[in-house]
Enzyme design. Sequence first.
Site, PDB file in Angstrom:
ATOM      1  N   SER A  24      66.748  -4.218  37.282  1.00 42.24           N
ATOM      2  CA  SER A  24      67.266  -5.548  36.953  1.00 42.24           C
ATOM      3  C   SER A  24      67.842  -6.175  38.212  1.00 42.24           C
ATOM      4  CB  SER A  24      68.373  -5.410  35.903  1.00 42.24           C
ATOM      5  OG  SER A  24      69.208  -6.557  35.875  1.00 42.24           O
ATOM      6  N   TYR A  29      76.037  -2.670  31.823  1.00 40.61           N
ATOM      7  CA  TYR A  29      74.616  -2.896  32.127  1.00 40.61           C
ATOM      8  C   TYR A  29      74.383  -2.825  33.636  1.00 40.61           C
ATOM      9  CZ  TYR A  29      70.107  -5.398  31.904  1.00 40.61           C
ATOM     10  OH  TYR A  29      68.785  -5.776  32.016  1.00 40.61           O
TER      11      TYR A  29
END
Length: 266
Positions: A147, A160
């Site tokens: 990501s 996250y």
Amino acid sequence: MDILKSFSLEGKVALITGASHGIGMAIANAFAAAGATVCFNCSSESSKVRALEAYKANGVDAHGYVCDVCDEEAVKALVAQIKEEVGIIDILVNNAGIIKRIPMLDMSAEDFRKVIDVDLNAPFIVSKAVIPGMIEKGHGKIINICSMMSELGRETVSAYAAAKGGLKMLTRNICSEYGEYNIQCNGIGPGYIATSQTAPLRERQPDGSRHPFDQFIIAKTPAARWGEAEDLMGPAVFLASDASNFVNGHVLYVDGGILAYIGKQP
Ligand code: NAP
Ligand code: GCO
């Protein structure tokens, strides 16, 4: 040399975790179009059935399984079942993932652990289950879906970002530990992609205007648009194919340039 043939996945068995929709499904469809036999897992029977219908409608004969990627025994059983029903896995995409957008001071340790479990511990578990077969076959491709948060933080995504930062380093470590067995482990770092995971960030406001975060991402992305799951298909086929046999430990950012850009002046 037939350079296009080096991008072929003919004869390969691929497992894409969490490919019942979104990015995983786009990657699975790309692999099928490149010649691979695709297997996917997700977390519910209903999700699996819906996904199999979608794959069939797209002309893809996918093999679907329900398996919680956090459950090591279930993952081992899944890999054994795929070996029995389809063949030894040549290509693994650790795609299954969740996000919880909660300010850190309001986030429970349980919620933090859950995100780490799915987004970081599970890629470890699934990779550990798949690598022995790759060693046996003399080759393998592992692609971890990282990501932008493997590089950057932002408010409310502490778990996250920690998971995706760790996943970048797990990618480099698998590269380091298993490169000698002709296993390449790389990451793909999508930018902001229009899927169900980011739907809350794109919701129209009551007055019909665009979500403030939506406007922020458009201004911050040189491509001036959200990515589509389809934007990841080509990069994934590249990293799954012989065309990338000397690419290892790399995270390929597919982000429309957002990581390179300070952002448009308001
Ligand atoms: P999504 O639409 O929310 O899909 C997530 C997938 O993971 C679903 O198939 C879901 O299965 C599966 N899953 C979740 N927890 C699972 C578990 N414990 N066991 C098995 N399967 C599980 O997400 P997405 O946007 O496609 O994202 C896919 C990956 O890309 C994630 O790793 C995400 O972090 C990453 N990513 C997304 C973006 C973005 O902007 N969308 C950007 C960068 C990275 P069910 O259908 O059964 O729930
Ligand atoms: C968020 C988004 C991002 C994207 C993606 C960006 O809340 O900031 O969900 O985390 O999902 O990971 O690369």
